[in-house]
Design a protein around this motif. Structure first.
Motif, short mmCIF file in Angstrom:
data_model
loop_
_atom_site.label_atom_id
_atom_site.label_comp_id
_atom_site.label_asym_id
_atom_site.label_seq_id
_atom_site.Cartn_x
_atom_site.Cartn_y
_atom_site.Cartn_z
N ASN A 185 5.71 -9.05 -3.51
CA ASN A 185 4.99 -8.03 -3.98
C ASN A 185 3.46 -8.40 -4.00
O ASN A 185 2.62 -8.14 -5.10
CB ASN A 185 5.13 -7.36 -5.25
CG ASN A 185 6.79 -6.80 -5.20
OD1 ASN A 185 7.35 -7.09 -4.50
ND2 ASN A 185 7.16 -6.19 -6.39
N GLU A 186 3.02 -8.93 -2.91
CA GLU A 186 1.74 -9.38 -2.91
C GLU A 186 0.61 -8.77 -1.89
O GLU A 186 -0.33 -8.93 -2.06
CB GLU A 186 1.52 -10.92 -2.66
CG GLU A 186 2.29 -11.45 -1.42
CD GLU A 186 2.05 -12.74 -1.23
OE1 GLU A 186 1.59 -13.64 -2.01
OE2 GLU A 186 3.19 -13.22 -0.26
N TYR A 187 1.23 -7.96 -1.09
CA TYR A 187 0.34 -7.05 -0.04
C TYR A 187 -0.44 -5.69 -0.61
O TYR A 187 -0.84 -4.86 0.29
CB TYR A 187 1.08 -6.84 1.07
CG TYR A 187 1.18 -8.27 1.97
CD1 TYR A 187 0.09 -8.89 2.39
CD2 TYR A 187 2.49 -9.10 1.95
CE1 TYR A 187 0.50 -10.16 3.21
CE2 TYR A 187 2.65 -10.11 2.19
CZ TYR A 187 1.66 -10.93 2.97
OH TYR A 187 1.91 -12.21 3.57
N GLY A 188 0.23 -4.89 -1.86
CA GLY A 188 -0.02 -3.96 -2.03
C GLY A 188 -1.33 -3.40 -1.92
O GLY A 188 -1.62 -2.17 -1.52
N HIS A 189 -2.26 -4.27 -2.01
CA HIS A 189 -3.90 -3.74 -2.22
C HIS A 189 -4.72 -4.19 -0.88
O HIS A 189 -5.85 -4.04 -0.96
CB HIS A 189 -4.23 -4.31 -3.45
CG HIS A 189 -4.38 -5.82 -3.34
ND1 HIS A 189 -3.17 -6.53 -4.08
CD2 HIS A 189 -5.18 -6.96 -3.02
CE1 HIS A 189 -3.38 -7.56 -3.61
NE2 HIS A 189 -4.43 -8.04 -3.11
N CYS A 190 -4.05 -4.68 0.14
CA CYS A 190 -4.37 -5.34 1.48
C CYS A 190 -4.74 -4.38 2.35
O CYS A 190 -5.56 -4.66 3.30
CB CYS A 190 -3.72 -6.46 1.76
SG CYS A 190 -3.42 -7.92 0.89
N LEU A 349 10.14 -6.28 -2.32
CA LEU A 349 11.50 -6.73 -2.72
C LEU A 349 11.65 -7.12 -4.17
O LEU A 349 12.75 -7.49 -4.55
CB LEU A 349 11.82 -7.69 -1.71
CG LEU A 349 12.02 -7.26 -0.34
CD1 LEU A 349 12.31 -8.49 0.80
CD2 LEU A 349 13.26 -6.34 -0.18
N ALA A 350 10.48 -7.72 -4.73
CA ALA A 350 10.42 -8.55 -5.86
C ALA A 350 11.19 -7.56 -7.22
O ALA A 350 11.71 -8.19 -8.06
CB ALA A 350 9.16 -8.95 -6.37
N GLY A 351 11.24 -6.25 -7.09
CA GLY A 351 11.95 -5.51 -8.13
C GLY A 351 13.38 -5.49 -8.18
O GLY A 351 14.03 -4.71 -8.96
N VAL A 357 19.38 -8.36 -2.69
CA VAL A 357 18.21 -8.41 -1.75
C VAL A 357 18.67 -8.63 -0.37
O VAL A 357 18.23 -8.21 0.58
CB VAL A 357 17.02 -9.40 -1.95
CG1 VAL A 357 16.18 -9.86 -1.21
CG2 VAL A 357 16.33 -8.77 -3.39
N ASP A 358 19.57 -9.71 -0.20
CA ASP A 358 20.20 -9.89 1.18
C ASP A 358 20.56 -8.99 1.96
O ASP A 358 20.25 -8.70 2.98
CB ASP A 358 21.21 -11.21 0.89
CG ASP A 358 20.53 -12.57 0.80
OD1 ASP A 358 19.26 -12.57 1.18
OD2 ASP A 358 21.29 -13.24 0.17
N SER A 359 21.29 -8.04 1.24
CA SER A 359 22.08 -6.97 2.08
C SER A 359 21.02 -5.88 2.22
O SER A 359 21.12 -5.33 3.22
CB SER A 359 23.38 -6.54 1.13
OG SER A 359 23.03 -6.71 -0.10
N VAL A 360 20.29 -5.61 1.21
CA VAL A 360 19.01 -4.57 1.45
C VAL A 360 18.28 -5.14 2.71
O VAL A 360 18.20 -4.33 3.65
CB VAL A 360 18.22 -4.36 0.26
CG1 VAL A 360 16.92 -3.62 0.60
CG2 VAL A 360 18.92 -3.83 -0.58
N VAL A 361 17.98 -6.54 2.65
CA VAL A 361 16.88 -6.70 3.93
C VAL A 361 17.90 -6.72 5.15
O VAL A 361 17.38 -6.06 6.43
CB VAL A 361 16.54 -8.01 3.69
CG1 VAL A 361 16.01 -8.93 5.13
CG2 VAL A 361 15.63 -8.34 2.54
N SER A 362 19.28 -6.77 5.24
CA SER A 362 19.93 -6.95 6.24
C SER A 362 20.20 -5.33 6.85
O SER A 362 19.91 -5.06 8.00
CB SER A 362 21.15 -7.21 6.01
OG SER A 362 22.07 -7.00 7.02
N VAL A 363 20.31 -4.42 5.87
CA VAL A 363 20.35 -3.16 6.24
C VAL A 363 18.87 -2.48 7.06
O VAL A 363 18.82 -2.02 8.16
CB VAL A 363 20.46 -2.14 4.95
CG1 VAL A 363 20.57 -0.66 5.42
CG2 VAL A 363 21.95 -2.49 4.58
N LEU A 364 17.67 -3.13 6.38
CA LEU A 364 16.51 -2.86 6.85
C LEU A 364 16.37 -3.48 8.24
O LEU A 364 15.85 -2.52 9.31
CB LEU A 364 15.47 -3.23 5.96
CG LEU A 364 15.54 -2.52 4.43
CD1 LEU A 364 14.35 -3.21 3.54
CD2 LEU A 364 15.16 -1.08 4.57
#
Ligand code: ATP
Ligand code: MG
Length: 586
Positions: A185-190, A349-351, A357-364
């Motif tokens: 969660n580090e790009y929110g303000h970029c 993904l941090a929350g 997380v693995d399966s969410v990333v896989s779906v995405l």
């Protein structure tokens, strides 16, 4: 007149140049040394060679001709008509140098002709390390079309470099959609107003979009599923899909839908109801005689119930029964298909519960590729994966296979369908080498580890290989750029980002803002516990419960009657598949 360096030997792509002492003395401040370029004049062109070796001239031909030192060059490219206004750089050489051709360290103008190429097709990412007056540009299409990767040890500026590259791409390619897996969660303000932020609170990723392996991973909390339970799921999921579709078509009841005619597999992305799935499992359980087999069915049902009732999984199971076919909305939300100017999506993904997380990333990943595939690349998409070694590990026994396969599919075939990949990793040697070998533009930042350097060496074409020796000594923001996106391999320095555009984790920035205030500590404890506690309940407690406990303790939604059905068979089930169950239990 001062004697010039001259070509004294030519051997394939390598050329040896003799360097007179007076010339070296004059350039004492910026000596021609390894990694710098020399230009050789030949027939109106300037042949460009990178110095790969220098040494004192040994007694012999070079000494006899008055040269004090020699340099070995790799010829990399050529500027045609170098003195004219039409001077143009190209990779590779058409003319080879001849003995006696004059050579010199390239002037700023000449280096600029190679790298400082602003235009519609390029973006500026910084300056050359050897001359900070010369801009460093990359060719956007060349970089995107064949994927790119940013590699380097922790803290060297990878995320900042990525933010910079993405900011530049956004400015020149507004029609491109960018999807970032933001692990910390580090790009929110970029990226200012261009950003669409997704997190567990606003993401809607219905469970029926998960394929079979992914769903098993969710139900079993990231661990391999028990064979019997998995087999039950594989039978019942297609039936639940058939049931839903049949009901959506006509108004027939769940059980009467003919599963054989539906043609759904466990992986077909069509909606179904979790209640139908549970009913089907329950029905099958009711037909069984053997108590220990029945227990498998019960475990599976209570597993599904536990996950479904866990508030952290709301993003998957909200509306698990009445959601309808929301696939188009999900795609719109993920890949910003509406023309509202927000062309970058950050998937924070941090929350998410760690085990999911693995399966969410896989779906995405899968959805990104499949959407490109089935829409014939209608909307070009850049899929950005931070911490790529986590999702596509070189060691096949670690990590989640389906995610690796999904990423590898984008790497191998994505470009045909307008799906491009950008990978960031601090452990290149741990990233699946077949995926990294598909990245034609590499940005290598400082790397001390031998294995990482070896990986880089194998991934970089010969022409740039000598630069790799610098990789362990690069400073922050310094980067070696190789491949299709850059004119020639180069050592450059990423532009400095303004402080409010530097990626940093939300937790860290609020920590510095509030220093050690209690609010912050409380929030940290809450997040910490939230991530650890329910996980235990979701997966391990079920394993521990060979004997099911009463409903209110497990938090399961199984009806008391169904619970009794298992616990005290002779009571007889008053509802639900009643007759079959009664028959088998007696
Ligand atoms: N281009 C830049 N402009 C301004 N500051 C930078 C830049 N690159 C790096 N920095 C500084 O270095 C710090 C670390 O950079 P960054 O977070 O990008 O490293 P990283 O390689 O992504 O680290 P990690 O592996 O831990 O994710 C930043 O917080 C910032 O202070
Ligand atoms: Mg980082």
């Amino acid at each position: 007149m001062e004697p010039l360096p001259r070509v004294i030997a030519v051997n394939g792509a390598q050329t040896e140049v003799g360097l007179p002492k007076a010339y070296l003395d004059r350039l004492e401040a910026t000596p021609p040394t390894v990694g710098r370029f020399l230009g050789i004049r030949r027939a109106g062109s300037l042949l460009i060679g990178m110095i790969v070796e220098v040494g004192i001239a040994s007694p012999g031909a070079a000494r006899d001709h008055g040269f004090h030192a020699t340099a070995q060059l790799d010829l990399l490219g050529e500027i045609a008509a170098v003195e004219s206004a039409h001077a143009r750089f190209q990779r590779g050489v058409t003319n080879y140098p001849a003995i006696g051709d004059p050579a010199a360290v390239m002037t700023s103008r000449e280096v600029g002709l190679v790298y400082d190429i602003s235009g519609r097709e390029t973006v500026n990412i910084g300056t050359l390390q050897q001359d900070s007056a010369i801009g460093a540009f990359v060719n956007v299409d060349d970089m995107l079309n064949k994927h790119f990767a940013l590699l380097g040890t922790t803290g060297v500026g990878k995320s900042s470099g990525l933010a910079l590259i993405l900011q530049e791409i956004l400015a020149t390619r507004p029609q491109l959609r960018i999807f970032v897996l933001d692990g910390h969660n580090e790009y929110g303000h970029c990226f200012g107003d261009h950003t669409n932020v997704l997190n567990p609170r606003n993401l809607k990723l219905p469970f029926w979009l998960f394929n079979f392996e992914e769903l098993v991973d969710v139900f079993f909390g990231g661990r391999p599923g028990g064979d019997e339970e998995v087999a039950i799921l594989s039978e019942t999921i297609p039936l639940a899909k058939g049931a839903y579709t049949a009901r959506a078509g006509s108004d027939r009841s769940v059980r009467r839908a003919d599963p054989k005619s539906t043609g759904f597999t466990v992986d077909t992305p069509v909606p179904y109801r979790l209640d139908d799935l549970l009913a089907l499992i329950d029905e099958r359980m009711g037909r069984l005689e053997n108590r220990s087999t029945r227990l498998q069915y019960f475990k599976l049902m209570s597993r599904i119930e536990t996950v479904r009732n866990d508030p952290r999984y709301a993003f998957m199971f909200d509306n698990a029964n009445v959601g309808g076919d929301t696939m188009a909305d999900v795609l719109r939300q993920l890949f910003r298909l509406q023309p509202d100017g927000k062309s970058i999506t950050l998937m924070q993904l941090a929350g998410f519960p760690v085990e999911v997380v693995d399966s969410v990333v896989s779906v995405l990943c899968r959805m990104a590729f499949d959407f490109g595939l089935w829409s014939d690349g209608a909307v070009p998409l850049l899929f950005v994966c931070e911490e790529a070694h986590r999702y596509a590990s070189a060691d096949r026994s670690t990590g989640f296979g389906p995610t690796r396969r999904a990423l590898s599919r984008i790497a191998k075939e994505g470009r045909k369908y307008g799906v491009f990949l950008a990978l960031v990793t601090q452990r290149p040697a741990e990233l699946d080498p077949t995926i990294i070998s598909q990245c034609s533009t590499l940005f290598a930042m400082r790397m001390a580890n031998e294995r990482d350097q070896a990986l880089l060496r194998s991934a970089v074409p010969d022409a740039g290989a000598n630069l790799i020796d610098f990789v362990s000594s690069l400073g922050t923001r310094e980067v070696l750029a190789f491949g299709e996106g850059v004119a020639l391999p180069a050592r450059l320095r990423f532009r400095e980002l303004p402080p409010d555009r530097i990626p940093r984790s939300e937790a860290v920035s609020s920590a510095t803002r509030k220093s050690a205030s209690d609010d912050f500590i409380d929030a940290a404890i809450e997040r910490w516990r939230g991530a650890m506690m329910t996980y235990k309940r979701a997966s391990e407690s079920i394993e521990a419960e060979a004997e099911p406990r009463p409903v209110k303790e497990t938090g399961s939604r199984l009806s008391p009657d169904r619970y009794r059905l298992l616990k005290r068979p002779t009571d007889g089930p008053p509802d639900f598949a009643a007759s079959t169950a009664q028959r088998t239990l007696k």
